[in-house]
Design a protein around this motif. Structure first.
Motif, PDB file in Angstrom:
ATOM      1  N   VAL A  19       0.841  -1.191   0.000  1.00 34.63           N
ATOM      2  CA  VAL A  19       0.000   0.000   0.000  1.00 34.63           C
ATOM      3  C   VAL A  19       0.883   1.251   0.000  1.00 34.63           C
ATOM      4  N   VAL A  20       0.628   2.142  -0.957  1.00 28.10           N
ATOM      5  CA  VAL A  20       1.446   3.350  -1.110  1.00 28.10           C
ATOM      6  C   VAL A  20       0.730   4.578  -0.566  1.00 28.10           C
ATOM      7  N   GLU A  21      -0.545   4.752  -0.927  1.00 29.72           N
ATOM      8  CA  GLU A  21      -1.276   5.914  -0.425  1.00 29.72           C
ATOM      9  C   GLU A  21      -2.778   5.707  -0.603  1.00 29.72           C
ATOM     10  N   LEU A  22      -3.551   6.445   0.188  1.00 31.64           N
ATOM     11  CA  LEU A  22      -5.007   6.450   0.066  1.00 31.64           C
ATOM     12  C   LEU A  22      -5.377   7.419  -1.054  1.00 31.64           C
ATOM     13  N   ILE A  23      -6.179   6.959  -2.014  1.00 35.45           N
ATOM     14  CA  ILE A  23      -6.530   7.828  -3.147  1.00 35.45           C
ATOM     15  C   ILE A  23      -8.025   8.118  -3.227  1.00 35.45           C
ATOM     16  N   GLY A  24      -8.820   7.523  -2.340  1.00 38.76           N
ATOM     17  CA  GLY A  24     -10.248   7.824  -2.345  1.00 38.76           C
ATOM     18  C   GLY A  24     -10.968   7.099  -1.228  1.00 38.76           C
ATOM     19  N   SER A  25     -12.094   7.687  -0.776  1.00 42.01           N
ATOM     20  CA  SER A  25     -12.905   7.069   0.282  1.00 42.01           C
ATOM     21  C   SER A  25     -14.365   7.354   0.018  1.00 42.01           C
ATOM     22  N   GLY A  26     -15.195   6.409   0.436  1.00 36.95           N
ATOM     23  CA  GLY A  26     -16.639   6.575   0.360  1.00 36.95           C
ATOM     24  C   GLY A  26     -17.256   6.083   1.645  1.00 36.95           C
ATOM     25  N   GLY A  27     -18.583   5.978   1.665  1.00 35.45           N
ATOM     26  CA  GLY A  27     -19.261   5.584   2.889  1.00 35.45           C
ATOM     27  C   GLY A  27     -18.901   4.197   3.370  1.00 35.45           C
ATOM     28  N   MET A  28     -18.677   3.267   2.435  1.00 34.02           N
ATOM     29  CA  MET A  28     -18.421   1.872   2.805  1.00 34.02           C
ATOM     30  C   MET A  28     -17.126   1.349   2.200  1.00 34.02           C
ATOM     31  N   SER A  29     -16.274   2.217   1.704  1.00 34.57           N
ATOM     32  CA  SER A  29     -15.067   1.714   1.045  1.00 34.57           C
ATOM     33  C   SER A  29     -13.942   2.745   1.059  1.00 34.57           C
ATOM     34  N   HIS A  30     -12.726   2.230   0.886  1.00 33.51           N
ATOM     35  CA  HIS A  30     -11.524   3.045   0.710  1.00 33.51           C
ATOM     36  C   HIS A  30     -10.792   2.495  -0.508  1.00 33.51           C
ATOM     37  N   VAL A  31     -10.125   3.361  -1.247  1.00 35.53           N
ATOM     38  CA  VAL A  31      -9.346   2.931  -2.406  1.00 35.53           C
ATOM     39  C   VAL A  31      -7.903   3.373  -2.216  1.00 35.53           C
ATOM     40  N   TYR A  32      -6.975   2.416  -2.377  1.00 38.50           N
ATOM     41  CA  TYR A  32      -5.555   2.680  -2.180  1.00 38.50           C
ATOM     42  C   TYR A  32      -4.782   2.428  -3.476  1.00 38.50           C
ATOM     43  N   LEU A  33      -3.712   3.182  -3.639  1.00 38.73           N
ATOM     44  CA  LEU A  33      -2.730   2.884  -4.679  1.00 38.73           C
ATOM     45  C   LEU A  33      -1.747   1.875  -4.092  1.00 38.73           C
ATOM     46  N   GLU A  48     -10.893  -1.441  -0.741  1.00 38.44           N
ATOM     47  CA  GLU A  48     -11.273  -2.093   0.513  1.00 38.44           C
ATOM     48  C   GLU A  48     -12.733  -1.753   0.789  1.00 38.44           C
ATOM     49  N   SER A  49     -13.583  -2.771   0.822  1.00 35.22           N
ATOM     50  CA  SER A  49     -15.010  -2.555   1.073  1.00 35.22           C
ATOM     51  C   SER A  49     -15.417  -3.225   2.375  1.00 35.22           C
ATOM     52  N   VAL A  50     -16.421  -2.661   2.988  1.00 33.18           N
ATOM     53  CA  VAL A  50     -16.868  -3.157   4.283  1.00 33.18           C
ATOM     54  C   VAL A  50     -18.347  -3.505   4.208  1.00 33.18           C
ATOM     55  N   ASP A  51     -18.660  -4.720   4.601  1.00 34.19           N
ATOM     56  CA  ASP A  51     -20.051  -5.154   4.734  1.00 34.19           C
ATOM     57  C   ASP A  51     -20.184  -5.806   6.099  1.00 34.19           C
ATOM     58  N   PRO A  52     -20.493  -5.013   7.111  1.00 32.74           N
ATOM     59  CA  PRO A  52     -20.512  -5.547   8.479  1.00 32.74           C
ATOM     60  C   PRO A  52     -21.574  -6.614   8.692  1.00 32.74           C
ATOM     61  N   GLY A  53     -22.559  -6.707   7.782  1.00 29.70           N
ATOM     62  CA  GLY A  53     -23.605  -7.702   7.934  1.00 29.70           C
ATOM     63  C   GLY A  53     -23.291  -8.998   7.224  1.00 29.70           C
ATOM     64  N   ILE A  54     -22.024  -9.161   6.807  1.00 27.37           N
ATOM     65  CA  ILE A  54     -21.645 -10.345   6.043  1.00 27.37           C
ATOM     66  C   ILE A  54     -21.802 -11.604   6.883  1.00 27.37           C
ATOM     67  N   THR A  55     -22.250 -12.674   6.240  1.00 29.77           N
ATOM     68  CA  THR A  55     -22.349 -13.971   6.898  1.00 29.77           C
ATOM     69  C   THR A  55     -21.773 -15.018   5.974  1.00 29.77           C
ATOM     70  N   GLU A  56     -21.694 -16.220   6.458  1.00 25.29           N
ATOM     71  CA  GLU A  56     -21.143 -17.304   5.652  1.00 25.29           C
ATOM     72  C   GLU A  56     -21.998 -17.540   4.418  1.00 25.29           C
ATOM     73  N   TYR A  57     -23.292 -17.204   4.518  1.00 25.72           N
ATOM     74  CA  TYR A  57     -24.206 -17.512   3.419  1.00 25.72           C
ATOM     75  C   TYR A  57     -24.597 -16.277   2.613  1.00 25.72           C
TER      76      TYR A  57
END
Length: 500
Positions: A19-33, A48-57
Protein backbone atom coordinates in the motif's frame (compact mmCIF):
# COMPACT_ATOMS: atom_id res chain seq x y z
CA UNK A 1 -20.96 6.09 7.90
CA UNK A 2 -17.29 5.82 6.97
CA UNK A 3 -15.79 2.65 8.43
CA UNK A 4 -12.15 2.68 9.61
CA UNK A 5 -9.67 1.02 7.27
CA UNK A 6 -7.63 -2.04 8.14
CA UNK A 7 -4.91 -1.04 5.67
CA UNK A 8 -2.10 1.44 6.24
CA UNK A 9 0.65 2.92 4.09
CA UNK A 10 3.50 0.44 3.79
CA UNK A 11 1.35 -2.57 4.68
CA UNK A 12 1.36 -5.69 2.48
CA UNK A 13 -1.84 -7.26 1.19
CA UNK A 14 -1.52 -10.94 0.44
CA UNK A 15 2.29 -10.67 0.66
CA UNK A 16 2.20 -9.08 -2.80
CA UNK A 17 0.62 -5.61 -2.88
CA UNK A 18 2.36 -2.84 -0.92
CA UNK A 19 0.00 0.00 0.00
CA UNK A 20 1.45 3.35 -1.11
CA UNK A 21 -1.28 5.91 -0.42
CA UNK A 22 -5.01 6.45 0.07
CA UNK A 23 -6.53 7.83 -3.15
CA UNK A 24 -10.25 7.82 -2.34
CA UNK A 25 -12.90 7.07 0.28
CA UNK A 26 -16.64 6.58 0.36
CA UNK A 27 -19.26 5.58 2.89
CA UNK A 28 -18.42 1.87 2.81
CA UNK A 29 -15.07 1.71 1.04
CA UNK A 30 -11.52 3.05 0.71
CA UNK A 31 -9.35 2.93 -2.41
CA UNK A 32 -5.56 2.68 -2.18
CA UNK A 33 -2.73 2.88 -4.68
CA UNK A 34 -0.59 -0.25 -4.34
CA UNK A 35 2.71 -1.45 -5.82
CA UNK A 36 2.97 -5.00 -7.15
CA UNK A 37 6.07 -6.63 -5.63
CA UNK A 38 5.99 -9.51 -8.12
CA UNK A 39 5.83 -7.19 -11.13
CA UNK A 40 8.14 -4.24 -10.33
CA UNK A 41 6.82 -0.97 -11.70
CA UNK A 42 3.22 -2.21 -11.89
CA UNK A 43 0.61 -0.28 -9.92
CA UNK A 44 -2.88 -1.36 -8.89
CA UNK A 45 -5.91 0.16 -7.21
CA UNK A 46 -6.98 -1.78 -4.13
CA UNK A 47 -10.59 -1.23 -3.12
CA UNK A 48 -11.27 -2.09 0.51
CA UNK A 49 -15.01 -2.55 1.07
CA UNK A 50 -16.87 -3.16 4.28
CA UNK A 51 -20.05 -5.15 4.73
CA UNK A 52 -20.51 -5.55 8.48
CA UNK A 53 -23.61 -7.70 7.93
CA UNK A 54 -21.65 -10.35 6.04
CA UNK A 55 -22.35 -13.97 6.90
CA UNK A 56 -21.14 -17.30 5.65
CA UNK A 57 -24.21 -17.51 3.42
CA UNK A 58 -24.61 -13.88 2.37
CA UNK A 59 -21.50 -12.54 0.72
CA UNK A 60 -22.75 -9.01 0.02
CA UNK A 61 -22.53 -6.61 -2.89
CA UNK A 62 -18.73 -6.58 -3.03
CA UNK A 63 -18.58 -10.26 -4.01
CA UNK A 64 -21.23 -9.64 -6.66
CA UNK A 65 -19.18 -6.69 -7.95
CA UNK A 66 -16.04 -8.84 -8.08
CA UNK A 67 -17.76 -11.65 -9.96
CA UNK A 68 -19.25 -9.14 -12.37
CA UNK A 69 -15.96 -7.42 -13.14
CA UNK A 70 -14.09 -10.70 -13.47
CA UNK A 71 -16.48 -11.70 -16.25
CA UNK A 72 -15.89 -8.51 -18.28
CA UNK A 73 -13.11 -7.47 -20.62
CA UNK A 74 -13.29 -4.04 -22.25
CA UNK A 75 -10.79 -1.15 -22.51
CA UNK A 76 -13.26 1.21 -20.83
CA UNK A 77 -13.69 -1.02 -17.81
CA UNK A 78 -11.08 -1.73 -15.10
CA UNK A 79 -9.64 -5.25 -15.12
CA UNK A 80 -9.82 -7.20 -11.87
CA UNK A 81 -6.66 -9.19 -11.14
CA UNK A 82 -7.21 -10.37 -7.57
CA UNK A 83 -9.95 -10.65 -4.99
CA UNK A 84 -9.80 -11.34 -1.26
CA UNK A 85 -13.27 -12.31 0.04
CA UNK A 86 -14.81 -10.88 3.21
CA UNK A 87 -13.11 -11.72 6.49
CA UNK A 88 -14.94 -12.22 9.79
CA UNK A 89 -15.43 -8.45 10.11
CA UNK A 90 -16.83 -8.05 6.60
CA UNK A 91 -13.71 -6.47 5.04
CA UNK A 92 -12.88 -7.55 1.49
CA UNK A 93 -10.35 -6.40 -1.09
CA UNK A 94 -10.63 -5.99 -4.85
CA UNK A 95 -7.39 -5.48 -6.81
CA UNK A 96 -7.94 -3.82 -10.16
CA UNK A 97 -6.36 -1.58 -12.77
CA UNK A 98 -5.09 1.74 -11.49
CA UNK A 99 -6.57 4.35 -13.82
CA UNK A 100 -4.20 7.28 -14.03
CA UNK A 101 -6.51 10.27 -14.34
CA UNK A 102 -9.24 12.23 -12.58
CA UNK A 103 -12.94 11.62 -12.14
CA UNK A 104 -15.17 13.49 -14.55
CA UNK A 105 -16.68 15.33 -11.58
CA UNK A 106 -13.24 16.62 -10.60
CA UNK A 107 -12.56 17.60 -14.21
CA UNK A 108 -15.79 19.64 -14.23
CA UNK A 109 -14.66 21.43 -11.07
CA UNK A 110 -11.40 22.37 -12.80
CA UNK A 111 -13.24 23.41 -15.99
CA UNK A 112 -16.42 25.20 -14.82
CA UNK A 113 -19.14 26.00 -17.31
CA UNK A 114 -20.50 24.05 -20.30
CA UNK A 115 -18.05 21.71 -22.01
CA UNK A 116 -17.43 22.22 -25.74
CA UNK A 117 -19.71 20.27 -28.07
CA UNK A 118 -16.82 18.45 -29.76
CA UNK A 119 -15.65 17.15 -26.39
CA UNK A 120 -19.14 16.11 -25.28
CA UNK A 121 -19.86 14.17 -28.47
CA UNK A 122 -16.53 12.38 -28.09
CA UNK A 123 -17.46 11.42 -24.52
CA UNK A 124 -20.91 10.30 -25.68
CA UNK A 125 -19.48 7.89 -28.23
CA UNK A 126 -17.02 6.41 -25.76
CA UNK A 127 -19.80 5.79 -23.23
CA UNK A 128 -22.09 4.32 -25.88
CA UNK A 129 -19.27 1.99 -26.86
CA UNK A 130 -19.01 0.50 -23.37
CA UNK A 131 -22.79 0.50 -22.80
CA UNK A 132 -23.23 -1.49 -25.99
CA UNK A 133 -20.69 -4.00 -24.72
CA UNK A 134 -22.44 -4.33 -21.34
CA UNK A 135 -25.96 -4.54 -22.79
CA UNK A 136 -24.90 -7.13 -25.39
CA UNK A 137 -23.69 -9.65 -22.84
CA UNK A 138 -25.54 -12.97 -22.89
CA UNK A 139 -27.34 -11.67 -19.82
CA UNK A 140 -27.38 -7.86 -20.29
CA UNK A 141 -25.60 -5.87 -17.58
CA UNK A 142 -27.14 -2.59 -16.50
CA UNK A 143 -24.69 -0.08 -15.06
CA UNK A 144 -27.44 2.00 -13.36
CA UNK A 145 -25.28 4.83 -12.02
CA UNK A 146 -23.84 6.81 -14.93
CA UNK A 147 -22.70 9.98 -13.16
CA UNK A 148 -19.51 12.12 -13.29
CA UNK A 149 -17.97 10.71 -10.10
CA UNK A 150 -18.16 7.16 -11.52
CA UNK A 151 -16.28 8.02 -14.70
CA UNK A 152 -12.50 8.40 -14.89
CA UNK A 153 -10.88 10.67 -17.48
CA UNK A 154 -7.31 9.83 -18.50
CA UNK A 155 -4.68 12.22 -19.83
CA UNK A 156 -5.62 11.13 -23.37
CA UNK A 157 -9.26 12.16 -22.74
CA UNK A 158 -10.32 8.52 -22.67
CA UNK A 159 -13.17 7.56 -20.36
CA UNK A 160 -13.23 4.52 -18.07
CA UNK A 161 -16.26 3.42 -16.03
CA UNK A 162 -15.49 2.67 -12.40
CA UNK A 163 -17.50 1.52 -9.37
CA UNK A 164 -19.78 -1.34 -10.38
CA UNK A 165 -21.22 -1.52 -6.89
CA UNK A 166 -24.86 -1.24 -8.01
CA UNK A 167 -24.66 -2.70 -11.52
CA UNK A 168 -26.83 -5.76 -12.06
CA UNK A 169 -27.75 -8.35 -14.65
CA UNK A 170 -31.04 -7.68 -16.41
CA UNK A 171 -33.82 -10.21 -15.92
CA UNK A 172 -35.98 -10.19 -19.03
CA UNK A 173 -38.92 -11.62 -17.09
CA UNK A 174 -39.33 -8.23 -15.42
CA UNK A 175 -38.07 -9.14 -11.98
CA UNK A 176 -37.57 -6.26 -9.59
CA UNK A 177 -34.21 -4.92 -8.49
CA UNK A 178 -33.33 -5.91 -4.96
CA UNK A 179 -33.23 -2.21 -4.03
CA UNK A 180 -34.08 1.13 -5.55
CA UNK A 181 -30.62 2.39 -6.44
CA UNK A 182 -29.12 5.16 -8.51
CA UNK A 183 -28.11 8.77 -8.08
CA UNK A 184 -30.89 11.32 -7.93
CA UNK A 185 -30.93 13.35 -11.13
CA UNK A 186 -29.02 10.80 -13.18
CA UNK A 187 -31.11 7.69 -12.49
CA UNK A 188 -34.00 6.83 -14.81
CA UNK A 189 -37.51 7.22 -13.31
CA UNK A 190 -38.15 3.46 -13.39
CA UNK A 191 -35.16 2.84 -11.10
CA UNK A 192 -36.98 4.56 -8.23
CA UNK A 193 -39.71 1.94 -8.60
CA UNK A 194 -37.15 -0.85 -8.37
CA UNK A 195 -36.91 -1.61 -12.10
CA UNK A 196 -33.96 -1.17 -14.45
CA UNK A 197 -33.23 -2.22 -18.02
CA UNK A 198 -30.82 -1.22 -20.83
CA UNK A 199 -32.97 1.83 -21.57
CA UNK A 200 -32.27 3.00 -18.00
CA UNK A 201 -28.61 3.47 -18.86
CA UNK A 202 -29.57 5.44 -21.98
CA UNK A 203 -31.56 7.81 -19.78
CA UNK A 204 -28.50 8.13 -17.53
CA UNK A 205 -26.41 8.94 -20.59
CA UNK A 206 -28.84 11.68 -21.65
CA UNK A 207 -28.82 13.14 -18.12
CA UNK A 208 -25.03 13.15 -18.09
CA UNK A 209 -24.76 14.80 -21.52
CA UNK A 210 -27.23 17.52 -20.53
CA UNK A 211 -25.25 18.03 -17.32
CA UNK A 212 -22.03 18.50 -19.32
CA UNK A 213 -23.62 20.80 -21.91
CA UNK A 214 -25.20 23.12 -19.33
CA UNK A 215 -22.25 23.39 -16.95
CA UNK A 216 -23.98 21.24 -14.35
CA UNK A 217 -27.20 23.27 -14.22
CA UNK A 218 -29.51 20.57 -15.55
CA UNK A 219 -29.62 16.78 -15.77
CA UNK A 220 -33.31 16.37 -16.67
CA UNK A 221 -35.30 18.03 -19.40
CA UNK A 222 -36.91 21.32 -18.41
CA UNK A 223 -39.43 23.47 -20.33
CA UNK A 224 -37.68 26.07 -22.45
CA UNK A 225 -34.33 24.27 -22.67
CA UNK A 226 -34.72 23.82 -26.43
CA UNK A 227 -34.41 27.61 -26.82
CA UNK A 228 -31.16 27.75 -24.81
CA UNK A 229 -29.20 24.90 -26.39
CA UNK A 230 -29.04 25.69 -30.16
CA UNK A 231 -26.05 27.95 -29.65
CA UNK A 232 -24.28 25.20 -27.74
CA UNK A 233 -25.13 22.09 -29.78
CA UNK A 234 -26.28 21.40 -33.36
CA UNK A 235 -30.08 21.87 -33.50
CA UNK A 236 -30.42 18.29 -34.79
CA UNK A 237 -29.02 16.98 -31.51
CA UNK A 238 -31.85 18.34 -29.36
CA UNK A 239 -34.43 15.70 -30.47
CA UNK A 240 -31.84 13.00 -29.76
CA UNK A 241 -31.26 14.34 -26.26
CA UNK A 242 -34.99 14.69 -25.58
CA UNK A 243 -35.60 11.10 -26.68
CA UNK A 244 -32.87 9.84 -24.36
CA UNK A 245 -34.59 11.66 -21.48
CA UNK A 246 -38.12 10.37 -22.07
CA UNK A 247 -39.84 9.35 -18.86
CA UNK A 248 -41.12 6.07 -20.27
CA UNK A 249 -38.33 3.60 -21.20
CA UNK A 250 -40.19 2.30 -24.27
CA UNK A 251 -40.12 5.83 -25.75
CA UNK A 252 -36.31 6.01 -25.63
CA UNK A 253 -33.90 4.53 -28.14
CA UNK A 254 -33.99 0.71 -28.25
CA UNK A 255 -30.21 0.30 -27.93
CA UNK A 256 -26.85 2.03 -27.66
CA UNK A 257 -26.20 1.19 -31.32
CA UNK A 258 -29.33 3.04 -32.40
CA UNK A 259 -28.15 6.14 -30.51
CA UNK A 260 -24.79 5.94 -32.31
CA UNK A 261 -26.58 5.67 -35.64
CA UNK A 262 -28.65 8.75 -34.79
CA UNK A 263 -25.49 10.69 -33.89
CA UNK A 264 -23.97 9.71 -37.24
CA UNK A 265 -26.59 11.84 -39.03
CA UNK A 266 -25.66 15.10 -37.28
CA UNK A 267 -22.87 16.35 -39.58
CA UNK A 268 -20.09 14.86 -41.73
CA UNK A 269 -17.28 15.23 -39.19
CA UNK A 270 -19.30 13.64 -36.39
CA UNK A 271 -20.48 10.92 -38.79
CA UNK A 272 -16.90 9.90 -39.51
CA UNK A 273 -16.10 9.55 -35.81
CA UNK A 274 -19.31 7.64 -35.10
CA UNK A 275 -18.79 5.26 -38.03
CA UNK A 276 -15.28 4.54 -36.75
CA UNK A 277 -16.76 3.74 -33.33
CA UNK A 278 -19.41 1.49 -34.88
CA UNK A 279 -16.75 -0.32 -36.90
CA UNK A 280 -14.72 -0.86 -33.73
CA UNK A 281 -17.79 -2.18 -31.92
CA UNK A 282 -18.53 -4.76 -34.61
CA UNK A 283 -14.96 -6.09 -34.67
CA UNK A 284 -13.92 -9.21 -32.82
CA UNK A 285 -14.65 -9.51 -29.13
CA UNK A 286 -12.63 -11.94 -27.08
CA UNK A 287 -11.92 -12.25 -23.39
CA UNK A 288 -8.42 -13.53 -24.11
CA UNK A 289 -5.17 -11.57 -24.08
CA UNK A 290 -4.14 -11.53 -27.75
CA UNK A 291 -0.46 -11.78 -28.65
CA UNK A 292 0.04 -11.29 -32.40
CA UNK A 293 3.29 -11.91 -34.26
CA UNK A 294 4.38 -10.57 -37.63
CA UNK A 295 7.67 -10.92 -39.50
CA UNK A 296 9.35 -8.28 -41.63
CA UNK A 297 10.12 -11.06 -44.13
CA UNK A 298 9.71 -14.81 -44.40
CA UNK A 299 12.21 -17.25 -42.92
CA UNK A 300 13.07 -15.16 -39.83
CA UNK A 301 11.48 -17.49 -37.28
CA UNK A 302 8.09 -15.83 -36.74
CA UNK A 303 6.20 -19.12 -36.54
CA UNK A 304 8.94 -20.74 -34.45
CA UNK A 305 8.70 -17.88 -31.94
CA UNK A 306 4.88 -17.94 -31.91
CA UNK A 307 4.87 -21.65 -31.05
CA UNK A 308 7.38 -21.11 -28.24
CA UNK A 309 5.24 -18.26 -26.88
CA UNK A 310 2.12 -20.44 -26.89
CA UNK A 311 3.95 -23.12 -24.92
CA UNK A 312 5.17 -20.55 -22.39
CA UNK A 313 1.77 -18.91 -21.91
CA UNK A 314 0.05 -22.27 -21.45
CA UNK A 315 1.68 -22.38 -17.98
CA UNK A 316 -0.55 -19.48 -16.93
CA UNK A 317 -3.88 -20.23 -18.55
CA UNK A 318 -5.78 -21.91 -21.37
CA UNK A 319 -3.94 -20.98 -24.57
CA UNK A 320 -4.81 -21.13 -28.27
CA UNK A 321 -2.34 -20.83 -31.15
CA UNK A 322 -3.89 -19.71 -34.46
CA UNK A 323 -2.42 -20.01 -37.95
CA UNK A 324 -3.33 -16.57 -39.32
CA UNK A 325 -2.93 -17.60 -42.94
CA UNK A 326 -6.07 -18.92 -44.71
CA UNK A 327 -4.08 -21.58 -46.56
CA UNK A 328 -3.28 -23.17 -43.17
CA UNK A 329 -0.02 -24.80 -44.31
CA UNK A 330 1.71 -24.44 -40.95
CA UNK A 331 -1.34 -25.79 -39.11
CA UNK A 332 -1.51 -28.79 -41.43
CA UNK A 333 2.19 -29.55 -40.99
CA UNK A 334 1.83 -29.32 -37.22
CA UNK A 335 -1.07 -31.75 -37.29
CA UNK A 336 0.96 -34.17 -39.40
CA UNK A 337 3.82 -33.88 -36.91
CA UNK A 338 1.55 -34.66 -33.96
CA UNK A 339 0.08 -37.63 -35.84
CA UNK A 340 3.60 -38.92 -36.51
CA UNK A 341 3.18 -38.70 -40.28
CA UNK A 342 5.45 -37.15 -42.87
CA UNK A 343 2.57 -35.87 -44.97
CA UNK A 344 -0.72 -34.20 -44.21
CA UNK A 345 -3.26 -36.90 -43.28
CA UNK A 346 -6.23 -37.59 -45.55
CA UNK A 347 -9.25 -35.50 -44.58
CA UNK A 348 -7.05 -32.85 -42.96
CA UNK A 349 -9.21 -30.03 -44.32
CA UNK A 350 -12.07 -31.20 -42.10
CA UNK A 351 -9.99 -30.78 -38.92
CA UNK A 352 -10.30 -27.21 -37.55
CA UNK A 353 -8.23 -27.73 -34.40
CA UNK A 354 -6.37 -30.16 -32.18
CA UNK A 355 -4.82 -30.17 -28.71
CA UNK A 356 -1.21 -31.06 -28.00
CA UNK A 357 0.68 -30.61 -24.72
CA UNK A 358 -1.97 -28.28 -23.25
CA UNK A 359 -2.02 -25.90 -26.24
CA UNK A 360 -5.02 -25.71 -28.58
CA UNK A 361 -3.93 -25.33 -32.23
CA UNK A 362 -6.37 -23.77 -34.71
CA UNK A 363 -6.41 -23.21 -38.46
CA UNK A 364 -7.54 -19.79 -39.70
CA UNK A 365 -11.35 -19.80 -40.23
CA UNK A 366 -10.95 -17.71 -43.42
CA UNK A 367 -11.15 -14.08 -44.49
CA UNK A 368 -14.92 -13.89 -44.17
CA UNK A 369 -14.78 -14.83 -40.48
CA UNK A 370 -12.91 -13.71 -37.39
CA UNK A 371 -9.40 -15.10 -36.98
CA UNK A 372 -10.28 -15.90 -33.39
CA UNK A 373 -11.16 -19.43 -32.34
CA UNK A 374 -14.27 -20.61 -30.57
CA UNK A 375 -14.09 -21.28 -26.87
CA UNK A 376 -12.86 -19.53 -23.75
CA UNK A 377 -9.13 -18.81 -23.54
CA UNK A 378 -6.81 -16.81 -21.32
CA UNK A 379 -4.39 -16.26 -24.22
CA UNK A 380 -4.56 -16.34 -28.01
CA UNK A 381 -1.29 -16.38 -29.96
CA UNK A 382 -1.89 -15.23 -33.52
CA UNK A 383 0.73 -15.99 -36.20
CA UNK A 384 0.14 -13.34 -38.91
CA UNK A 385 3.13 -14.21 -41.08
CA UNK A 386 4.35 -11.19 -43.03
CA UNK A 387 1.02 -9.30 -42.76
CA UNK A 388 0.26 -10.08 -46.40
CA UNK A 389 -3.29 -11.29 -45.77
CA UNK A 390 -6.27 -8.94 -45.85
CA UNK A 391 -6.96 -7.41 -42.44
CA UNK A 392 -3.75 -8.78 -40.89
CA UNK A 393 -2.21 -5.34 -40.36
CA UNK A 394 -5.33 -4.10 -38.54
CA UNK A 395 -5.38 -7.23 -36.39
CA UNK A 396 -1.73 -6.71 -35.49
CA UNK A 397 -2.33 -3.10 -34.43
CA UNK A 398 -5.42 -3.98 -32.36
CA UNK A 399 -3.86 -6.86 -30.43
CA UNK A 400 -2.96 -6.56 -26.76
CA UNK A 401 0.71 -7.45 -27.37
CA UNK A 402 1.99 -6.79 -30.93
CA UNK A 403 5.33 -8.56 -31.49
CA UNK A 404 7.40 -7.86 -34.60
CA UNK A 405 10.08 -10.37 -35.64
CA UNK A 406 13.06 -8.95 -37.53
CA UNK A 407 16.52 -10.11 -38.53
CA UNK A 408 19.05 -10.16 -35.70
CA UNK A 409 22.05 -9.51 -37.97
CA UNK A 410 23.64 -6.14 -37.14
CA UNK A 411 24.01 -5.22 -40.81
CA UNK A 412 20.30 -5.87 -41.46
CA UNK A 413 18.84 -3.71 -38.69
CA UNK A 414 18.28 -0.89 -41.16
CA UNK A 415 15.94 -3.17 -43.10
CA UNK A 416 13.45 -3.04 -40.25
CA UNK A 417 13.33 0.76 -40.33
CA UNK A 418 12.82 0.73 -44.11
CA UNK A 419 10.12 -1.95 -43.73
CA UNK A 420 8.27 0.14 -41.15
CA UNK A 421 8.31 3.16 -43.47
CA UNK A 422 7.10 1.11 -46.45
CA UNK A 423 4.33 -0.40 -44.34
CA UNK A 424 3.42 3.04 -42.96
CA UNK A 425 3.78 1.74 -39.44
CA UNK A 426 4.91 3.82 -36.51
CA UNK A 427 6.23 1.82 -33.53
CA UNK A 428 3.94 2.41 -30.57
CA UNK A 429 4.52 2.14 -26.85
CA UNK A 430 3.76 -1.45 -25.94
CA UNK A 431 5.13 -2.87 -29.17
CA UNK A 432 7.77 -5.54 -28.81
CA UNK A 433 10.45 -6.52 -31.31
CA UNK A 434 12.14 -9.91 -31.28
CA UNK A 435 15.53 -10.51 -32.94
CA UNK A 436 16.19 -14.26 -33.35
CA UNK A 437 19.85 -15.26 -32.98
CA UNK A 438 20.85 -11.65 -32.20
CA UNK A 439 23.31 -10.44 -29.63
CA UNK A 440 22.46 -7.98 -26.88
CA UNK A 441 24.35 -5.21 -28.72
CA UNK A 442 22.00 -5.48 -31.70
CA UNK A 443 18.98 -5.26 -29.41
CA UNK A 444 20.35 -2.16 -27.66
CA UNK A 445 21.16 -0.49 -30.98
CA UNK A 446 17.68 -1.10 -32.39
CA UNK A 447 16.06 -0.02 -29.12
CA UNK A 448 17.74 3.38 -29.46
CA UNK A 449 16.72 3.68 -33.11
CA UNK A 450 13.05 2.88 -32.45
CA UNK A 451 12.73 4.76 -29.20
CA UNK A 452 9.34 3.37 -28.09
CA UNK A 453 9.22 -0.37 -28.75
CA UNK A 454 10.88 -2.93 -26.47
CA UNK A 455 13.57 -4.95 -28.27
CA UNK A 456 14.67 -8.44 -27.19
CA UNK A 457 17.43 -10.71 -28.46
CA UNK A 458 15.96 -14.21 -28.85
CA UNK A 459 18.43 -17.05 -28.15
CA UNK A 460 18.65 -20.11 -30.39
CA UNK A 461 16.36 -22.97 -29.37
CA UNK A 462 15.87 -25.67 -31.99
CA UNK A 463 12.72 -27.10 -30.40
CA UNK A 464 9.99 -24.43 -29.92
CA UNK A 465 7.93 -26.86 -27.80
CA UNK A 466 10.49 -27.03 -25.00
CA UNK A 467 9.08 -25.54 -21.82
CA UNK A 468 12.51 -24.65 -20.39
CA UNK A 469 15.64 -23.02 -21.75
CA UNK A 470 17.19 -19.63 -22.47
CA UNK A 471 14.55 -18.71 -25.06
CA UNK A 472 11.80 -19.59 -22.60
CA UNK A 473 13.41 -17.37 -19.96
CA UNK A 474 13.54 -14.39 -22.35
CA UNK A 475 9.92 -14.94 -23.37
CA UNK A 476 8.92 -14.91 -19.70
CA UNK A 477 10.34 -11.38 -19.37
CA UNK A 478 8.94 -10.25 -22.72
CA UNK A 479 5.43 -11.48 -21.88
CA UNK A 480 5.20 -10.30 -18.27
CA UNK A 481 2.54 -7.66 -19.13
CA UNK A 482 0.51 -10.22 -21.08
CA UNK A 483 0.69 -12.64 -18.16
CA UNK A 484 -0.42 -9.89 -15.78
CA UNK A 485 -3.37 -9.11 -18.08
CA UNK A 486 -4.62 -12.67 -18.24
CA UNK A 487 -8.24 -13.28 -17.39
CA UNK A 488 -8.69 -16.29 -15.08
CA UNK A 489 -11.10 -18.92 -16.33
CA UNK A 490 -12.22 -20.20 -12.95
CA UNK A 491 -13.72 -18.17 -10.18
CA UNK A 492 -11.67 -20.04 -7.59
CA UNK A 493 -8.45 -18.68 -9.04
CA UNK A 494 -9.33 -15.19 -7.76
CA UNK A 495 -11.10 -15.98 -4.54
CA UNK A 496 -8.26 -16.36 -2.08
CA UNK A 497 -8.75 -18.35 1.08
CA UNK A 498 -11.99 -19.04 2.87
CA UNK A 499 -14.39 -16.77 4.63
CA UNK A 500 -13.58 -16.31 8.24
Amino acid sequence: MLYPSKLAVGQLLGERYRVVELIGSGGMSHVYLAEDLRLPGKWWAVKESVDPGITEYASGDIVAEAELLISLNHPRLPRVTDFYPPDKDGYSYLVMDYINGVTLSRYLELHPGPLPWDQVIQFAMQLLEVLKYLHNQRTPIIYRDLKPSNIMLTGQHELVLIDFGIARSYGRAGDDDTSKLGTVGFAAPEQYAGHSQPASDLYGLGALLLHLLTGGKYCSWQPGLESRLPGVVPPEFIPILRRLLRQRPEERYPSASSVLEALALLNPSDRTRVEETLECLTSRVTDAVVVSLAGTSSGLGTTHTSLAIAVRLSKYGRTAWVDGSPDGVVFQNLYALVQGQEHVPTGMNAVPSFVWNNVHYWSCPGKENSRFPEGSYSFIVLDLGTLSEEGALEEFNQSDVPLLIASGADWRLGELLHWLRRSRLEPQKGWKVGLPLAGDNAAVLLQKALGTAEVYALPLQHDPFRSKGRLSDVLEVMLKEAIAMRKPQRRSALFRGKRQ
